[in-house]
Scaffold this active site. Sequence first.
Site, PDB file in Angstrom:
ATOM      1  N   HIS A  76      19.388  73.176  32.431  1.00 20.22           N
ATOM      2  CA  HIS A  76      18.975  74.545  32.123  1.00 20.22           C
ATOM      3  C   HIS A  76      17.803  74.547  31.146  1.00 20.22           C
ATOM      4  O   HIS A  76      16.908  75.387  31.241  1.00 20.22           O
ATOM      5  CB  HIS A  76      20.152  75.324  31.522  1.00 20.22           C
ATOM      6  CG  HIS A  76      21.183  75.715  32.527  1.00 20.22           C
ATOM      7  ND1 HIS A  76      22.520  75.447  32.359  1.00 20.22           N
ATOM      8  CD2 HIS A  76      21.080  76.330  33.723  1.00 20.22           C
ATOM      9  CE1 HIS A  76      23.181  75.902  33.409  1.00 20.22           C
ATOM     10  NE2 HIS A  76      22.335  76.437  34.242  1.00 20.22           N
TER      11      HIS A  76
ATOM     12  N   CYS B  11      11.869  71.455  47.543  1.00 22.48           N
ATOM     13  CA  CYS B  11      12.007  72.662  46.730  1.00 22.48           C
ATOM     14  C   CYS B  11      12.759  72.382  45.434  1.00 22.48           C
ATOM     15  O   CYS B  11      13.005  73.283  44.650  1.00 22.48           O
ATOM     16  CB  CYS B  11      12.714  73.768  47.517  1.00 22.48           C
ATOM     17  SG  CYS B  11      14.420  73.387  47.967  1.00 22.48           S
TER      18      CYS B  11
END
Length: 556
Positions: free
Chosen positions: A186, A486
């Site tokens: 994160h 991606c």
Amino acid sequence: MDTTLRGVGVSHGVAIGEARHMGTAVLEPPAKQIDTEDAPREQQRARQAVEAVAADLMARGNLAGGEAQAVLEAQAMMAQDPELMADVERRIAVGSTAERGVYDAFAAYRALLAQAGEYLAGRVADLDDVRNRIVARLLGVPMPGVPDSDEPYVLIARDLAPADTALLDPALVLGFVTEEGGPTSHSAILARALGVPAVVALPGAGELAEGTVVAVDGSTGEIVVNPTDEEREALERAAEERKAAIEAAQGPGATSDGHKVPLLANVGGPSDVPAAVEAGAEGVGLFRTEFLFLDDSERAPSEEKQAEAYRQVLEAFPEGRVVVRVLDAGADKPLEFLTPSDEPNPALGVRGLRTLLDHPEVLRGQLRALAKAAEGLPVYLEVMAPMVADRADAKAFADACREAGLDAEFGAMVEIPSAALRARSVLQEVEFLSLGTNDLAQYTFAADRQVGAVSRLQDPWQPALLDLVALSAEAAKAEGKSCGVCGEAAADPLLACVLTGLGVTSLSMGASAIPFVRAQLAKHTLAQCERAAAAARASDGGPEARAAAQAVLSGE
């Protein structure tokens, strides 16, 4: 004297500023006794700390607004609870310090809440945060959470969760340094979204003294402590050179000899679209649709609500390419109405496409909503399934798309090694592959992407991971189909050249990374990228692979 430390660079650029630490959970204060005559003074200290924390929480709530304001106001009320304060004062009266009285009183109240049913038990974490803030103020240590500062700073933390950073001001945070995390944590993703330099997995980051001047190079992973004037100038000069290269490279993604590599954006919803357009994204390579489903864990959103949100993204790229990933629920994204609550290892259980095949009505609803959203638009729509393991998975997804009447190309994400190893088989059912390098690394190396202790195995430069990328790209070329990336690996400009050399046909990343990748690709020919890819694959580890590719591309 300066010191140079090295972690993992995950967000490009250079930041120089004073270190400010993310406040952590407060340690238990010592249980020392005070004299009776000191009790009134300690009680006054406790009351002042409680009122200050309550006022701070209210002020933060007013700034945040919405749901966050309600939560923070509830916390302020907890801090000022009269019964709780009476217990604190009683404990101080019989010999506790102010901080110990607060700690023990909150511990007793915490135990009551934990036993008082599910709803009240859920308030325990809020109570702990209030306690930590009061005790921190009394001890004179940094407040838990994001530091208060009127001046720009470099944020130092063990790691950053999304909730910790809800009120971060990008104008104040020059860069991040974390002790834990990896390229897909994160912390890394948030840093790239904010467009600030970041270094993660830096051992001893917590030992950097508050206020120390640090220079953060998010490209190399280097941290220079107390940099000299010469070092500052060198870093700032390098940053200016990168900026000039970015400004010089405009237009579609391509190598210097004209080999096209479309640069697409990863988006999580309509709010991410403006940044993608501004960065010059040639479309969307990963449209994460979870944002709609996470609003309500008890039921799927209506097809009308979904279609409206999807259309906002599709309209932003007329005649461009938009790749939509259907709902990826499970593991770290549980949904009450979909995912089992008793799985011993959710990451290896029912998640992604497996969840949707178990709940075909949810998949049908999403596919119908996408069909409605695309009606009348010239956009080039592609839809892909997460966590495809084999040809049977790919066929089940393609059949569902056709049954829903979806006019689009169907694809499969390669996140499980089996899908890469059997890519030609998978491509008999779908028209394209998209490599999710974050999960592919996790499953290849049995290394949780959120655990800093195994971050070296989450390094997308690991040659074994590059081998799987090459296998997928080669299979797609043999079948006359496309194979994009991606995952967060595409956001590394140097690695983007290697991925191009491996045969990847498009790269998708956070919008802030697109200019850096465009500039790097424009400096090298396809042949140079292929030689760099070969050198990286011939290496024995991630750092060695990066160094080998760098040597080729720099002409060493």
